[in-house]
Design a protein around this motif. Structure first.
Motif, PDB file in Angstrom:
ATOM      1  N   SER A 224      -7.324  -5.261   8.440  1.00 52.99           N
ATOM      2  CA  SER A 224      -5.942  -5.442   7.847  1.00 52.99           C
ATOM      3  C   SER A 224      -5.754  -6.905   7.927  1.00 52.99           C
ATOM      4  CB  SER A 224      -4.980  -4.534   8.012  1.00 52.99           C
ATOM      5  OG  SER A 224      -4.083  -4.392   7.352  1.00 52.99           O
ATOM      6  N   LEU A 225      -5.046  -7.316   6.651  1.00 52.18           N
ATOM      7  CA  LEU A 225      -4.639  -8.766   6.923  1.00 52.18           C
ATOM      8  C   LEU A 225      -3.333  -9.023   7.725  1.00 52.18           C
ATOM      9  CD1 LEU A 225      -4.804  -9.865   3.095  1.00 52.18           C
ATOM     10  CD2 LEU A 225      -6.272 -10.447   4.945  1.00 52.18           C
ATOM     11  N   SER A 226      -2.431  -7.745   7.857  1.00 52.37           N
ATOM     12  CA  SER A 226      -1.274  -7.846   8.558  1.00 52.37           C
ATOM     13  C   SER A 226      -0.648  -6.228   8.570  1.00 52.37           C
ATOM     14  CB  SER A 226      -0.002  -8.805   7.905  1.00 52.37           C
ATOM     15  OG  SER A 226       0.044  -8.280   6.694  1.00 52.37           O
TER      16      SER A 226
ATOM     17  N   CYS B 255      -2.992  -0.307  13.354  1.00 56.24           N
ATOM     18  CA  CYS B 255      -3.343  -1.117  12.226  1.00 56.24           C
ATOM     19  C   CYS B 255      -4.665  -1.534  12.561  1.00 56.24           C
ATOM     20  CB  CYS B 255      -2.503  -2.199  12.133  1.00 56.24           C
ATOM     21  SG  CYS B 255      -2.850  -3.444  10.910  1.00 56.24           S
TER      22      CYS B 255
ATOM     23  N   HIS C  40       9.020   0.971   3.786  1.00 61.18           N
ATOM     24  CA  HIS C  40       7.608   1.632   3.190  1.00 61.18           C
ATOM     25  C   HIS C  40       7.674   3.322   3.185  1.00 61.18           C
ATOM     26  CE1 HIS C  40       5.829  -2.340   2.471  1.00 61.18           C
ATOM     27  NE2 HIS C  40       5.962  -2.714   3.874  1.00 61.18           N
TER      28      HIS C  40
ATOM     29  N   GLU D 283       1.964  -5.502   7.859  1.00 60.29           N
ATOM     30  CA  GLU D 283       2.817  -5.176   6.750  1.00 60.29           C
ATOM     31  C   GLU D 283       2.058  -4.719   5.553  1.00 60.29           C
ATOM     32  OE1 GLU D 283       6.333  -7.065   4.120  1.00 60.29           O
ATOM     33  OE2 GLU D 283       5.472  -8.215   5.639  1.00 60.29           O
ATOM     34  N   SER D 284       0.973  -5.538   5.343  1.00 59.31           N
ATOM     35  CA  SER D 284       0.050  -5.140   4.050  1.00 59.31           C
ATOM     36  C   SER D 284      -0.656  -3.782   4.521  1.00 59.31           C
ATOM     37  CB  SER D 284      -0.883  -6.321   3.827  1.00 59.31           C
ATOM     38  OG  SER D 284      -1.813  -6.226   5.179  1.00 59.31           O
ATOM     39  N   TYR D 285      -0.990  -3.485   5.788  1.00 58.47           N
ATOM     40  CA  TYR D 285      -1.524  -2.087   6.193  1.00 58.47           C
ATOM     41  C   TYR D 285      -0.449  -0.860   5.777  1.00 58.47           C
ATOM     42  CZ  TYR D 285      -3.359   1.651   8.912  1.00 58.47           C
ATOM     43  OH  TYR D 285      -3.677   3.062   9.398  1.00 58.47           O
ATOM     44  N   TYR D 286       0.762  -1.055   6.078  1.00 58.02           N
ATOM     45  CA  TYR D 286       1.821  -0.219   5.860  1.00 58.02           C
ATOM     46  C   TYR D 286       1.940   0.290   4.145  1.00 58.02           C
ATOM     47  CZ  TYR D 286       3.145   1.297  10.738  1.00 58.02           C
ATOM     48  OH  TYR D 286       3.301   1.790  11.977  1.00 58.02           O
ATOM     49  N   ARG D 287       1.827  -1.184   3.862  1.00 59.22           N
ATOM     50  CA  ARG D 287       2.100  -1.001   2.331  1.00 59.22           C
ATOM     51  C   ARG D 287       1.088  -0.226   1.457  1.00 59.22           C
ATOM     52  NH1 ARG D 287       3.319  -5.886   1.675  1.00 59.22           N
ATOM     53  NH2 ARG D 287       0.783  -6.607   1.348  1.00 59.22           N
ATOM     54  N   ASP D 288      -0.036  -0.305   2.002  1.00 61.01           N
ATOM     55  CA  ASP D 288      -1.158   0.415   1.503  1.00 61.01           C
ATOM     56  C   ASP D 288      -1.093   1.933   2.048  1.00 61.01           C
ATOM     57  OD1 ASP D 288      -1.889  -1.835   0.165  1.00 61.01           O
ATOM     58  OD2 ASP D 288      -3.525  -2.322   1.701  1.00 61.01           O
TER      59      ASP D 288
END
Length: 966
Positions: A256-258, A252, A307, A260-265
């Protein structure tokens, strides 16, 4: 160029013909002009950019060309206070020129890395002044800001893989090389530049389609360009490169904000890497995608499960019986999962599980819920032709083998219907064949009002599902899973029988309510259904499994224990039967066989066998048969003493069990009839297992010599209307021919006539026996019989049926194999007959002729030379133009047999046509729509590659020579 472009009006009508190309813009550069511009740009970059780059920024000239060191010495300039200003001016001028379309492509294609290196130094390099040295001319803050913005602008404008590749070079060397140059550049690159390139690379990654840009940027320099082919395969096979890409994608970034947001994208883009249609790109990206998938699951299992695994398995989750399907989708015929979605899901699971072969707990746990749907899909694919059948089978086998044994058995219980709690296909869903050869999942149509038809459909569906389960378990015998499930079913049967015998179901009284009465009957029906289901599963397992179903002592002991428990339960309720008595004797004999030395037992094995001691004691005390009581006592003694003491009863039981498994008369029969199959022997001797047969043609055959009376009797039996008698007589005649019995060979014409007449018989046993007889007779008298066979094979459909001609073709194939090197004597008639058969209107006959032609050609060696051009022309014409796929497959297979048979001699025998055969195989691989024909062509290319390698690079032999000096 700008003025010319402004004056150009593309709407002006073209006076030329409509077929002519549209007029080019007047500012378009010609080829010579492009060369001039490239030369000027090279001078500008070499003299105005490269000399002013700091050490470690960009690739030095000495690493670029063979004469890079000389060029660098020529352009080396003294330190100047105007160096920064000159670098800034050159970069700004080049960026201004790049705004023009014709010049921008020339600038960025050749010099993007140098411009990016200059902008990085101008905008991000920390300034270090040393007083009282001469003050260096530095940029203003506004100019530094403009340089930073220009860097990000050009990174956004250019081809993203190019940007990624150049940033990687700036950070530590070119990604496609592992030489010392890369190490030197990484050591020379300043820390601020490495940090900057890392941030810019993270920005490239987090953009839309950033994953593809990063992967392409690393891999395209390693063979994905115009070179393609072997270089791309080598890049895909480089597991180190794939691992490095996986680590980059799984980490990551700080922007990236977190996580989780990185994996989501990022995760949807990872899944998209599996779905490339271009074969070259798919070969490279599949390895990267699989490695990245496994790396992300290993490092962050919860996020990957959410994800990666859940979106991948979404089509299967959508039709689970535990899923809530919206009422709007419950209209009959509604497609819940499309053909493309289902195919992609199965292919992705296959790549992640079977290809990667990493049994991570998160992956296995995620696959457990949709496993029932996958098994139902596998059962549906077994009913017809489907390209995902093998994928489903491989996935199921992989999961069942990798799961914990308890979970695997629990899944099998769900497959068989013994455990209703295991998730399975939704009752309102069904599979249906799609238009493009795939499968879709739709909502079921309204059920038929005919109860008998509905019941028949249910029973046939359950029966076919059990058979498919047996087929699947037949591949799981070596790992022991099939044996464990078989033992579970035996224990379940014993449990159900024990419940029925132990419990006395109370009869409902008159005062019982209707609801209680209905519940009572429902329970009875459910118990009966479960018992029938267990019996059905056991029947399928007994039919499909081999005798090697038990792979270790523990399974055998569990099997014997289950049988002893069932026998003890039956004795407790006075329910002894002959069948159970025989089963008990067989199980105890099996233990006696193990104790008698058939298996090398260890101390740990005796610890497992001691589990049988309480059950054997119970049998010895309660069973009414004194023989079984005595055997149980003796077995207890032998197990307790670890085999140190063994009675005669144990040895007798072991021998009796072995005799039942392979009786003496059957072994003698197999020696006499070595060509008969076990099924044929069983049909000839039904129900006889203890004593040898006393009647029949085979048993009345004398061991030596054949009399005229015996020959006459067997010839009459060969025309008997009873199929077993006729087949037995034909096999007897075949054995006499094989043993060269003089009395039988005197009647060769009569024997040939009988064999040829029986070729037209519809029963398998009869015509296979006739085929064997004709082949053996042709081996004895080839000259007399080959003429008749070739005439029968070459005749049209008006004289003989296609089935008969195919059977004659099988005879000819066996004759060719039997003749071996002697087949060269009959080369001409055989080749001419087979070549004429390739032109036959019947496709099956054409395929048969090609198969025989392949068998013949691989045995002719150098004698194939005079007809090699005819054979090659025939194969090329058939493989390219024949309308039947089976015939095209046969033609390519002939090339495989030809190369395989000739081996090292192929370069000499096929020297004139080897190039034509190579072009033919490449044509089949590229243009043939049939996968089987492509596979045959690929095998032939591998044979040809091996032949040419051995021819060009013969193996070196180490030989010792002794020379006697004079």
């Amino acid at each position: 160029m700008t003025r010319l472009a402004a004056d150009f009006n593309p709407g002006t009508p073209n006076p030329r013909t409509p077929e002519a190309a549209p007029a080019l813009s007047p500012d378009t550069l010609s080829v010579s002009q492009q060369k001039t511009v490239q030369s000027v740009l090279q001078f500008v970059v070499t003299l105005g950019v490269c000399p002013y780059l700091m050490p470690g920024v960009g690739v030095p000239l000495r690493f670029r060309t063979e004469f890079g060191a000389v060029v660098q010495d020529v352009v080396r300039l003294e330190a100047s206070p105007h160096a920064t200003r000159r670098l800034y001016t050159c970069c700004r001028v080049l960026l201004d020129l790049a705004q023009h379309a014709s010049l921008g492509s020339l600038i960025f294609c050749r010099h993007f890395g140098d411009i990016a290196a200059g902008l990085c130094q101008l905008g991000f390099c920390p300034s270090k002044r040393k007083a009282p040295a001469p003050v260096e001319e530095v940029l203003t803050e506004e100019e530094r800001t403009l340089s930073r913005g220009a860097l990000r602008d050009i990174l956004d404008q250019v081809y993203q893989p190019l940007a990624v590749r150049e940033l990687l070079i700036l950070q530590g060397g070119p990604p496609q090389s592992c030489t010392d140059v890369k190490t030197q550049l990484r050591c020379q690159a300043p820390p601020w530049l490495r940090r900057l390139c890392g941030q810019l690379l993270s920005e490239r990654l987090m953009r839309p389609n950033g994953v593809q840009a990063v992967v392409r940027g690393i891999l395209e320099g390693a063979g994905a360009g115009a070179a393609g082919g072997s270089e791309a395969e080598a890049a895909a096979a480089d597991w180190r490169k794939c691992d490095s890409i996986a680590r980059i994608l799984a980490s990551c970034p700080q922007q990236s904000l977190s996580p989780e947001s990185y994996y989501r994208d990022i995760c949807p883009q990872i899944l998209d890497l599996f779905h490339f249609q271009d074969k070259l790109t798919a070969r490279q990206f599949q390895r990267v995608a699989t490695t990245t998938f496994i790396t992300m699951v290993r490092e962050r299992p919860e996020l990957a499960k959410e994800h990666l695994l859940r979106p991948m398995l979404a089509p299967l989750h959508r039709c689970l019986n535990t899923a809530e399907i919206p009422e709007s989708d419950m209209v009959p015929g509604t497609i819940l999962v499309t053909e493309e979605e289902l195919s992609r899901c199965v292919e992705d699971v296959f790549k992640v599980c079977v290809v990667a072969n990493e049994p991570l707990p998160v992956v296995l746990d995620a696959l457990l819920p949709p496993l029932g749907v996958l098994f139902s899909l596998y059962c549906f694919t077994k009913q017809s032709v489907s390209h995902i059948r093998s994928l489903c089978q491989e996935i199921l086998l992989w999961i069942l083998v990798k799961l914990e044994r308890k979970k695997a058995v629990a899944s099998l219980k769900g497959f068989s219907g013994l455990d209703k709690a295991v998730p399975s296909l939704h009752p309102q869903c069904q599979f249906r064949a799609a238009t493009h050869g795939g499968i879709v999942i739709t909502v079921k149509e309204a059920a038929s009002d005919d109860e008998d038809e509905a019941l028949y459909q249910k029973v046939s569906s359950e029966q076919s599902q059990m058979e498919h389960l047996g087929d699947l378990l037949s591949h799981c015998q070596q790992c022991g899973l099939a044996g464990d499930f078989f033992i579970f079913c035996l224990k379940e049967l014993s449990h159900l029988v024990g419940e029925d015998e132990a419990e006395v179901k109370p009869t409902p009284s008159c005062s019982t309510s209707l609801l209680e009465l209905e519940q009572h009957h429902a329970l009875l029906i459910e118990d009966q259904e479960r018992k029938l289901l267990v019996l059905q599963v056991l029947a399928v397992l007994c039919e499909r499994m081999s005798e090697q179903i038990f792979t270790h002592i523990t399974q055998v002991v569990d099997f014997v224990a289950a049988t002893l428990q069932r026998a003890c339960a039956s004795l407790a309720h006075a329910a002894e039967s002959t069948v159970e008595s025989q089963t008990l004797s067989m199980c105890m004999g099996l233990v006696a066989v193990m104790l008698g030395g058939a298996v090398q037992l260890k101390s740990s094995d005796f610890a497992v066998l001691k589990q049988l001691l309480p059950l054997l004691e119970k049998v010895s005390n309660t069973y009414p048969d004194p023989v079984i009581q005595e055997l149980a006592v003796d077995l207890r003694i032998t197990i307790s003493t670890h085999g140190a003491f063994s009675t005669e009863a144990v040895s007798t039981a072991a021998q009796r069990t072995l005799d039942k498994k392979d009786p003496k008369w059957k072994r003698e029969e197999q020696q006499q009839t070595s060509h008969d199959t076990p099924t044929e022997v069983a049909q000839n001797h039904p129900g006889q297992e203890q004593d040898p047969p006393r009647t029949g043609q085979e048993s009345s055959e004398p061991p030596r010599g054949v009399t005229t009376e015996q020959l006459r009797e067997v010839l009459l039996s060969a025309c008997d209307p009873q199929i077993p008698t006729r087949a037995a007589a034909l096999r007897t005649l075949s054995r006499w021919v094989e043993r060269r019995e003089a009395r039988a060979l005197e009647e060769q014409k009569k024997l040939l006539q009988i064999f040829l007449e029986n070729l037209e018989h519809e029963d398998t046993f009869v015509y296979l026996s006739a085929i064997q007889g004709v082949a053996l007779l042709s081996d004895v008298y080839p000259e007399e019989i080959l003429v008749d066979l070739l005439a029968k094979y070459d005749s049209g459909e008006d004289k003989h049926t296609p089935e008969t001609r195919m059977k004659v073709g099988e005879v000819l194939m066996r004759v060719v194999r039997a003749l071996g090197d002697m087949v060269s004597k009959y080369r001409e008639p055989l080749i001419h007959t087979f070549l004429r058969g390739v032109k036959d209107p019947d496709a099956a006959h054409r395929a048969s002729s090609l198969a025989n032609l392949g068998e013949l050609c691989q045995r002719l060696d150098f004698l194939l030379g005079p007809v090699v051009h005819e054979v090659t022309a025939c194969l090329m014409a058939v493989a390219k133009t024949d309308s039947d796929v089976q015939v095209r497959r046969a033609a390519v297979h002939v090339v495989v047999l030809l190369l395989r048979g000739l081996s090292r001699k192929a370069t000499e025998v096929l020297s004139d046509v080897l190039k034509d055969l190579y072009h033919l195989l490449k044509h089949v691989v590229r243009l043939e729509p049939d996968d089987v024909a492509k596979l045959h062509a690929q095998l032939a290319l591998e044979e040809l590659d091996e032949i040419m390698r051995n021819f060009l690079f013969p193996p070196q032999k180490l030989e010792k020579k002794i020379v006697v000096l004079p």
